[in-house]
Design a protein around this motif. Structure first.
Motif, PDB file in Angstrom:
ATOM      1  N   LEU A 108      29.697 -10.465 -18.082  1.00 56.90           N
ATOM      2  CA  LEU A 108      29.451 -11.295 -17.034  1.00 56.90           C
ATOM      3  C   LEU A 108      29.992 -10.890 -15.571  1.00 56.90           C
ATOM      4  O   LEU A 108      29.263 -11.311 -14.447  1.00 56.90           O
ATOM      5  N   ALA A 109      31.200 -10.506 -15.757  1.00 49.25           N
ATOM      6  CA  ALA A 109      31.812  -9.813 -14.460  1.00 49.25           C
ATOM      7  C   ALA A 109      30.974  -9.062 -13.714  1.00 49.25           C
ATOM      8  O   ALA A 109      30.687  -8.971 -12.521  1.00 49.25           O
ATOM      9  N   LYS A 110      30.470  -7.870 -14.195  1.00 48.17           N
ATOM     10  CA  LYS A 110      29.507  -7.005 -13.875  1.00 48.17           C
ATOM     11  C   LYS A 110      28.429  -7.542 -13.301  1.00 48.17           C
ATOM     12  O   LYS A 110      27.882  -7.219 -12.165  1.00 48.17           O
ATOM     13  N   MET A 111      27.709  -8.596 -14.019  1.00 50.73           N
ATOM     14  CA  MET A 111      26.488  -8.993 -13.561  1.00 50.73           C
ATOM     15  C   MET A 111      26.624  -9.946 -12.229  1.00 50.73           C
ATOM     16  O   MET A 111      25.854  -9.956 -11.293  1.00 50.73           O
ATOM     17  N   MET A 112      27.970 -10.504 -11.880  1.00 57.11           N
ATOM     18  CA  MET A 112      28.092 -11.349 -11.008  1.00 57.11           C
ATOM     19  C   MET A 112      28.563 -10.670  -9.467  1.00 57.11           C
ATOM     20  O   MET A 112      28.943 -11.183  -8.511  1.00 57.11           O
ATOM     21  N   THR A 113      28.867  -9.267  -9.689  1.00 52.91           N
ATOM     22  CA  THR A 113      29.389  -8.526  -8.680  1.00 52.91           C
ATOM     23  C   THR A 113      28.658  -8.607  -7.199  1.00 52.91           C
ATOM     24  O   THR A 113      29.249  -8.912  -6.214  1.00 52.91           O
ATOM     25  N   ASN A 114      27.248  -8.802  -7.394  1.00 52.65           N
ATOM     26  CA  ASN A 114      26.463  -8.759  -6.209  1.00 52.65           C
ATOM     27  C   ASN A 114      26.212 -10.125  -5.730  1.00 52.65           C
ATOM     28  O   ASN A 114      25.527 -10.346  -4.826  1.00 52.65           O
ATOM     29  N   LEU A 115      26.442 -11.035  -6.571  1.00 53.94           N
ATOM     30  CA  LEU A 115      26.372 -12.583  -6.394  1.00 53.94           C
ATOM     31  C   LEU A 115      27.611 -13.154  -5.617  1.00 53.94           C
ATOM     32  O   LEU A 115      28.073 -13.997  -6.345  1.00 53.94           O
ATOM     33  N   LYS A 116      27.531 -12.854  -4.439  1.00 53.74           N
ATOM     34  CA  LYS A 116      29.209 -13.297  -3.653  1.00 53.74           C
ATOM     35  C   LYS A 116      29.144 -14.630  -3.428  1.00 53.74           C
ATOM     36  O   LYS A 116      30.133 -15.241  -2.978  1.00 53.74           O
ATOM     37  N   GLN A 117      27.887 -15.439  -3.694  1.00 52.79           N
ATOM     38  CA  GLN A 117      28.083 -16.706  -3.349  1.00 52.79           C
ATOM     39  C   GLN A 117      28.769 -17.659  -4.631  1.00 52.79           C
ATOM     40  O   GLN A 117      29.090 -18.792  -4.287  1.00 52.79           O
ATOM     41  N   TYR A 118      29.090 -16.926  -5.690  1.00 56.95           N
ATOM     42  CA  TYR A 118      29.877 -17.632  -6.758  1.00 56.95           C
ATOM     43  C   TYR A 118      31.317 -17.258  -6.879  1.00 56.95           C
ATOM     44  O   TYR A 118      31.624 -16.145  -6.466  1.00 56.95           O
ATOM     45  N   ASN A 119      32.112 -18.304  -6.868  1.00 57.51           N
ATOM     46  CA  ASN A 119      33.521 -17.913  -6.811  1.00 57.51           C
ATOM     47  C   ASN A 119      34.033 -18.149  -8.353  1.00 57.51           C
ATOM     48  O   ASN A 119      33.540 -19.115  -8.788  1.00 57.51           O
ATOM     49  N   VAL A 120      34.972 -17.332  -8.849  1.00 60.67           N
ATOM     50  CA  VAL A 120      35.559 -17.607 -10.132  1.00 60.67           C
ATOM     51  C   VAL A 120      36.849 -18.108 -10.202  1.00 60.67           C
ATOM     52  O   VAL A 120      37.442 -17.911  -9.374  1.00 60.67           O
ATOM     53  N   SER A 121      36.967 -19.083 -11.379  1.00 65.93           N
ATOM     54  CA  SER A 121      38.055 -19.581 -11.449  1.00 65.93           C
ATOM     55  C   SER A 121      38.297 -19.572 -13.029  1.00 65.93           C
ATOM     56  O   SER A 121      37.342 -19.351 -13.891  1.00 65.93           O
ATOM     57  N   MET A 122      39.682 -19.506 -13.321  1.00 67.99           N
ATOM     58  CA  MET A 122      39.981 -19.868 -15.030  1.00 67.99           C
ATOM     59  C   MET A 122      40.817 -20.948 -15.384  1.00 67.99           C
ATOM     60  O   MET A 122      41.569 -21.252 -14.481  1.00 67.99           O
ATOM     61  N   GLU A 123      40.608 -21.258 -16.371  1.00 65.88           N
ATOM     62  CA  GLU A 123      41.491 -22.349 -17.086  1.00 65.88           C
ATOM     63  C   GLU A 123      42.104 -21.963 -18.551  1.00 65.88           C
ATOM     64  O   GLU A 123      41.207 -21.725 -19.276  1.00 65.88           O
ATOM     65  N   GLU A 124      43.359 -22.109 -18.666  1.00 69.07           N
ATOM     66  CA  GLU A 124      43.785 -22.053 -20.072  1.00 69.07           C
ATOM     67  C   GLU A 124      44.601 -23.044 -20.604  1.00 69.07           C
ATOM     68  O   GLU A 124      45.412 -23.786 -19.705  1.00 69.07           O
ATOM     69  N   ILE A 125      44.430 -23.791 -21.768  1.00 62.63           N
ATOM     70  CA  ILE A 125      44.969 -24.660 -22.262  1.00 62.63           C
ATOM     71  C   ILE A 125      45.741 -24.314 -23.546  1.00 62.63           C
ATOM     72  O   ILE A 125      44.888 -23.753 -24.517  1.00 62.63           O
ATOM     73  N   HIS A 126      47.037 -24.507 -23.775  1.00 62.48           N
ATOM     74  CA  HIS A 126      47.813 -24.428 -24.933  1.00 62.48           C
ATOM     75  C   HIS A 126      48.709 -25.421 -25.474  1.00 62.48           C
ATOM     76  O   HIS A 126      49.049 -26.126 -24.608  1.00 62.48           O
ATOM     77  N   HIS A 127      49.308 -25.309 -26.783  1.00 56.50           N
ATOM     78  CA  HIS A 127      50.282 -26.138 -27.114  1.00 56.50           C
ATOM     79  C   HIS A 127      51.562 -26.244 -26.290  1.00 56.50           C
ATOM     80  O   HIS A 127      51.690 -25.300 -25.699  1.00 56.50           O
ATOM     81  N   THR A 128      52.425 -27.386 -26.341  1.00 49.16           N
ATOM     82  CA  THR A 128      53.510 -27.209 -25.434  1.00 49.16           C
ATOM     83  C   THR A 128      54.564 -26.272 -25.932  1.00 49.16           C
ATOM     84  O   THR A 128      55.496 -26.137 -25.035  1.00 49.16           O
ATOM     85  N   GLN A 129      54.651 -25.736 -27.198  1.00 45.50           N
ATOM     86  CA  GLN A 129      55.844 -24.757 -27.436  1.00 45.50           C
ATOM     87  C   GLN A 129      55.329 -23.286 -26.781  1.00 45.50           C
ATOM     88  O   GLN A 129      56.415 -22.491 -26.948  1.00 45.50           O
ATOM     89  N   LYS A 130      54.265 -23.103 -26.217  1.00 43.04           N
ATOM     90  CA  LYS A 130      54.003 -21.697 -25.442  1.00 43.04           C
ATOM     91  C   LYS A 130      54.760 -21.618 -24.431  1.00 43.04           C
ATOM     92  O   LYS A 130      54.980 -22.376 -23.378  1.00 43.04           O
ATOM     93  N   LEU A 131      55.535 -20.399 -24.461  1.00 43.74           N
ATOM     94  CA  LEU A 131      56.709 -20.101 -23.434  1.00 43.74           C
ATOM     95  C   LEU A 131      56.064 -19.428 -22.161  1.00 43.74           C
ATOM     96  O   LEU A 131      56.735 -19.874 -21.094  1.00 43.74           O
ATOM     97  N   ASP A 132      55.055 -18.707 -22.129  1.00 50.77           N
ATOM     98  CA  ASP A 132      54.535 -18.140 -20.933  1.00 50.77           C
ATOM     99  C   ASP A 132      53.368 -18.885 -20.481  1.00 50.77           C
ATOM    100  O   ASP A 132      52.676 -19.401 -21.027  1.00 50.77           O
TER     101      ASP A 132
END
Length: 234
Positions: free
Chosen positions: A113-137
Motif C-alpha cells: 500500500l505504501a508503494k501504491m500511495m507514493t504518487n498520491l500526495k493528497q493523502y496523509n498517512v497516520s498510525m495508531e497502536e493500542i496495547h495492554h497497560t503492562q506494555k513498557l515501550d
C-alpha cells in the motif's frame, strides 16, 4: 526439542503452553534478575524478556552456541551488535517485533500500500497502536516496523514521531488500554476519502505460536533471519 524461556511473564507462559502441546520440553524458565543458569541445556532459546536485559540474553545464547529467537522490543540500539556477534560466532538469530502470522502478512500489505500511495500526495498517512497497560515501550515495536516499512517504500516520508505530526513525518498515536493484546491501524486520509488497514489481535496465542514455529525452524541453521524467512512470504 529443549527450549529455554528467557522471560516468564504472560507471553512466556503462553509460549510454554503451546510448546508443550507441540511436544517440546521447557528446560529453563528465566525471569527478572535470574543470571545463574546454564543456557547450554537448551536446543533453542526464546526471549520475551524486558528491554534492559534482552541484549545480554541474546549475547549469552550466541556466545554458547544456542540459537535464539527474540520478540522483546525496546532494545534495538544494540541490534547491530547482536547481528555482528551472531555472524562472528556463526550462530543463529531471529528478531521480530511481532511473530504473529497475521501480522507478518499485514507487514507485506503495508509495504504494498505504501508503494501504491507514493504518487498520491493528497493523502496523509497516520498510525495508531493500542496495547495492554503492562506494555513498557511506546510506540510498539510492531508500529515502528510498520512506520519504517512505509518510509522505505514511500518517498513522501522520512521519519516517524510519537504523538507528533509534521511535514514528511508519520505520526504514531500510542494508547494503553487494559487487556488489549495488540491493535495496529494505518490510515491514509485525503479531503475526499480515507483508506484504512488494520490488524487486531484477539489474544496472545498467535504471537506465541509464531515464536514456537520460528524456534522449530531455526534449529540447525546458521545466520540472521526474519519471519519472512520462516514463513516464506514476501
Amino acid at each position: 526439542m529443549k527450549i529455554a524461556l528467557l522471560g516468564y511473564g504472560k507471553m512466556g507462559k503462553t509460549i510454554e503452553q503451546i510448546a508443550l502441546k507441540r511436544g517440546h520440553d521447557i528446560v529453563l524458565k528465566i525471569d527478572k534478575g535470574d543470571t545463574n543458569y546454564d543456557i547450554t541445556q537448551a536446543d533453542v532459546a526464546i526471549d520475551f524478556s524486558i528491554p534492559n536485559v534482552a541484549f545480554n540474553n541474546i549475547s549469552n545464547c550466541l556466545n554458547n552456541g544456542v540459537p535464539v529467537i527474540s520478540g522483546t522490543t525496546g532494545w534495538l540500539d544494540d541490534f547491530d551488535n547482536a547481528v555482528n556477534l551472531c555472524n562472528e560466532k556463526k550462530g543463529a538469530f531471529i528478531y521480530a517485533s511481532n511473530y504473529s502470522l497475521g501480522v507478518n502478512i499485514f507487514f507485506e500489505l503495508n509495504k504494498t500500500l505504501a508503494k501504491m500511495m507514493t504518487n498520491l500526495k493528497q493523502y496523509n498517512v497516520s498510525m495508531e497502536e493500542i496495547h495492554h497497560t503492562q506494555k513498557l515501550d511506546a510506540p510498539s515495536g510492531t508500529a515502528i516496523s510498520l512506520a519504517n516499512d512505509i518510509i522505505s517504500n514511500n518517498a513522501n516520508y522520512n521519519d516517524w514521531k510519537l504523538e507528533e505530526a509534521g511535514e514528511n513525518i508519520i505520526p504514531i498515536a500510542a494508547k494503553r488500554i487494559e487487556d488489549v493484546p495488540g491493535t495496529h491501524t494505518i490510515t491514509y486520509e485525503s479531503e475526499v476519502d480515507t483508506i484504512t488497514i488494520d490488524h487486531v489481535a484477539h489474544n496472545r496465542q498467535g504471537f506465541a505460536l509464531g515464536a514456537v514455529i520460528a524456534a522449530e525452524w531455526i534449529v540447525g541453521k546458521t545466520g540472521v533471519f526474519t519471519m519472512k524467512d520462516v514463513l516464506n512470504i514476501g
